[in-house]
Design a protein around this motif. Structure first.
Motif, short mmCIF file in Angstrom:
data_model
loop_
_atom_site.label_atom_id
_atom_site.label_comp_id
_atom_site.label_asym_id
_atom_site.label_seq_id
_atom_site.Cartn_x
_atom_site.Cartn_y
_atom_site.Cartn_z
N ASP A 48 0.97 -1.21 -0.01
CA ASP A 48 -0.09 -0.08 -0.07
C ASP A 48 0.98 1.23 -0.06
OD1 ASP A 48 -2.09 -1.74 0.14
OD2 ASP A 48 -2.21 -1.60 2.43
N LEU A 57 -3.06 -4.18 -12.99
CA LEU A 57 -4.35 -4.74 -13.06
C LEU A 57 -4.94 -4.61 -14.50
CD1 LEU A 57 -6.61 -5.77 -11.35
CD2 LEU A 57 -7.45 -3.25 -10.95
N VAL A 61 -6.46 -7.96 -16.45
CA VAL A 61 -8.04 -7.84 -16.94
C VAL A 61 -7.95 -8.10 -18.51
CG1 VAL A 61 -10.05 -6.43 -17.64
CG2 VAL A 61 -8.94 -6.37 -15.14
N TYR A 257 -0.11 -11.15 -7.08
CA TYR A 257 -0.60 -11.88 -8.05
C TYR A 257 0.45 -13.36 -8.23
CZ TYR A 257 -2.31 -7.74 -10.13
OH TYR A 257 -3.24 -6.40 -10.26
N VAL B 61 -11.10 -7.83 -8.92
CA VAL B 61 -10.66 -6.34 -8.71
C VAL B 61 -10.62 -5.89 -7.55
CG1 VAL B 61 -11.03 -4.21 -9.81
CG2 VAL B 61 -11.10 -6.24 -11.14
N VAL B 64 -7.84 -6.75 -5.37
CA VAL B 64 -6.57 -5.82 -5.75
C VAL B 64 -6.60 -4.43 -5.00
CG1 VAL B 64 -5.41 -4.59 -7.33
CG2 VAL B 64 -6.19 -7.00 -7.98
N HIS B 65 -7.93 -3.91 -4.80
CA HIS B 65 -8.08 -2.66 -4.01
C HIS B 65 -8.10 -2.76 -2.84
CE1 HIS B 65 -8.67 -0.71 -7.92
NE2 HIS B 65 -9.95 -1.19 -8.16
N LEU B 66 -8.29 -4.09 -2.18
CA LEU B 66 -8.23 -4.17 -0.79
C LEU B 66 -6.91 -4.03 -0.55
CD1 LEU B 66 -10.44 -6.99 0.31
CD2 LEU B 66 -10.53 -4.70 0.99
#
Lengths: 408, 408
Positions: A48, A57, A61, A257, B61, B64-66
């Motif tokens: 973070d 990301l 996708v 990942y 997704v 990932v945002h976590l």
């Protein structure tokens, strides 16, 4: 006790980075007040604070939208991704890599390490590993029923090389060791092997017909423009006897990942693929697509990242060196520091538990990296800068508190 | 030849599903014209024809945002995800599952299988496996230096049970087998073990103090509302001696995310986590978030999917049964068929290569599932319905062509 029970008793993960939450702590009765402050988990980098490569990301996708082709790649990974990657890695390491024969994608560098070791170590084989070095190295040798032959890294001896005891390495080869595994930059100390050391390692391995597995996970994050020598590019050693492991989990913050790569020996890559077929089939199909962003970061992104980490390192090293009885060698590459602390009234494992409970600071005890490092701990300083500095202050306070105290 | 070379010679992956592109085919001189048609890869399901659970990418997704919390879970997987999953799996299997002690998330069910076997099989251990069964089962036993004790599945004997030779299983336990590994529904035949069979297995395992690992990968895709019996819910066997493996890679088409789960014995789950720590650390952190969609599919989605697969099965079974000299038992669960074909002038492996090169149809040769299945091949019929039917026509044509012909 049966064989398998014995094996798993040795394979403890209680103190492994990231597993601290599973520690049984109810037996600890800490004698001091809690020290307030923002919790910092130094056991791994904070993704973070230092976010994944921009566009990672999106690449994932796009992989999902490719559908079945991306979901079901060859076990060694999708050919289009291996092609691009082989080119970038060949550039970076200054060697040649055939994408069809010399590369395998794996679930993290841990996956690469497991497959490489499983493809090389048979029961009873002697395997040389460095002390201190990545905590899984010893466990891997033991899991595959090999015999650990330790080689010391005297990392306080000098600052012009990593400090590997080369005579010990030669003794190891003479005693029948056919595999040498090491990380460069070294984990946990963050020191880089000098060109001379790498050439000596290559020369000795060649002389004794040994294989070398080198874990170069942090080799892109080099401070002060130091020289870094890729073993695989040295012409002193048969390239079929070398496997190099890298991945984007650390500097590039893509750990979520689970991506790694091994490249080198065709024979070993073939074995690793056969093993991957029964271990996990392949690195996550869609995940593989994220590798397109690796070594293709936006201009200046990597330089900024290195600069920010160097600044954190500088502050922490200064703090540590100013603390009474502490000693540390400054990181040359990567995000680890491995400070030595003064003698305490408690063991290093007790100290680490107390530190987490009292001060909200998680570190990894030195014994994970070799039995003799009961006076050291490792931190990954890829953290919010200010939080890291404040946490290190608390570490120093807790050390001070336990200099003469014990835990009931 | 050294130990490790010997081990890897046994660990062939050339004919493994998905690896066909790496086969050396230049030595084949096929005597017939190519048969045109849309290529079909029956070696695995087509996730473009049957797409992943709606919302699975969104769940990724969100993961990932976590950020770091989701990237770095415990090695056994994130607690919040294990909690939700334990509840759903307990409902599904009609048993109780403690999310803290009884569950581990893995990279695919292959990952779960590897960890379960690596946590149980020591050098020299006798392990009972079924023939035919999933091709990796034998390889796993051999990789861990165990001894394979085969138990036959006489799947043409009856259609009221799977056809396991229970006396052979008891003989195996009597001979010292302490681990039995099997898939239910059976891979490659798609037959379900009857309640009686499961109870017999449980009773025998309990009697001889053996552990059972059951791979229930396809246990949600049951045709004609048949009864499915979860071994873990049977009270005839000590639950500490059972590991159940499942995952969303097949019916739910989430293979590209590499997710699996094992649940059961606390002691074995603990070992599996220790082993995962050196194999791949954890199932991809962000990927784990996708498990939130599993067992939470939109209303009617699963029923539709099962219906569509049953319709494909019906057409293929009719085609196969109409072809001269073919035999097949109809799938009861999952997407596999394992037809037996008439005697050819070529081996099953040559047939499989020729079929792919001449007719664009990829199937998996029977010998992957047991040495005696040189007269059979496996298909995964989770494909575009029309394409699958057309491809099966070409299979029948190629068989016809090779009845008396050989390859130079």
């Amino acid at each position: 006790m049966d064989l398998i029970e014995e094996k798993f008793l040795k394979l403890g993960a209680e103190y492994a980075p990231g597993q601290e939450g599973r520690q049984k702590t109810n037996e600890i009765d800490v004698p001091f007040e809690k020290i307030p402050g923002r919790p910092v988990d130094f056991s791994h980098g904070d993704v973070d604070a230092f976010q994944p490569i921009p566009g990672s990301l999106d690449a994932f996708v796009e992989g999902v939208h490719l559908g079945g082709k991306q979901a079901y790649t060859e076990y060694r990974g999708g050919m289009d991704i291996r092609e691009k990657l082989a080119e970038k890695l060949a550039d970076f390491t200054n060697t040649s890599i055939d994408p069809d024969q010399h590369v395998i994608l794996t679930p993290g560098t841990q996956g690469a390490l497991f497959l490489a070791m499983g493809s090389t170590v048979a029961r009873g084989d002697k395997v040389a590993i460095v002390e201190p070095d990545y905590f899984a190295n010893r466990k891997l040798v033991e899991f595959f029923d090999g015999e650990v032959v330790p080689v010391q890294l005297d990392y306080y001896k000098t600052d012009t090389s990593a400090g590997l005891e080369l005579t010990q390495l030669e003794d190891a080869f003479q005693s029948g060791v056919k595999l040498f595994l090491f990380s460069n930059p070294n984990n946990p100390t963050g020191v880089i092997y000098s060109r001379d050391e790498i050439q000596e390692i290559a020369g000795l391995a060649e002389q004794y017909g040994a294989t070398v597995i080198v874990d170069q996970l942090y080799s892109r994050q080099i401070f002060e423009g130091r020289t870094y020598t890729h073993l695989c590019a040295e012409n002193r050693i048969d390239r079929e006897n070398v496997i190099t492991i890298m991945g984007p989990s650390k500097t590039e913050s893509l750990s979520g990942y689970r991506l790694g790569v091994a490249f080198g020996s065709e024979k070993m890559i073939n074995r690793m693929e056969k093993l991957q077929a029964i271990v996990s089939l392949r690195a996550g199909g869609y995940n593989q697509a994220v590798l397109k962003t690796w070594f293709s970061e936006p201009a200046g992104w990597m330089e900024e990242r290195i600069k920010a980490h160097q600044a954190i390192r500088d502050d922490l090293v200064a703090q540590i060196r100013a603390a009474e009885g502490f000693q540390v060698r400054a990181t040359e590459a990567g995000s680890y520091l491995f400070p030595r602390i003064p003698e305490l009234g408690i063991s290093i494992n007790e100290f680490v538990k107390a530190l987490r409970l009292q001060a909200g600071v998680t570190v990894t005890p030195g014994k994970e990296f070799g039995p003799q490092f009961g006076d050291s701990f490792r931190i990954n300083f890829s953290q919010d800068h200010q939080a890291a500095v404040e946490a290190m202050e608390r570490v120093i306070q807790v050390v001070e508190a336990y200099r003469n105290a014990s835990i009931k």
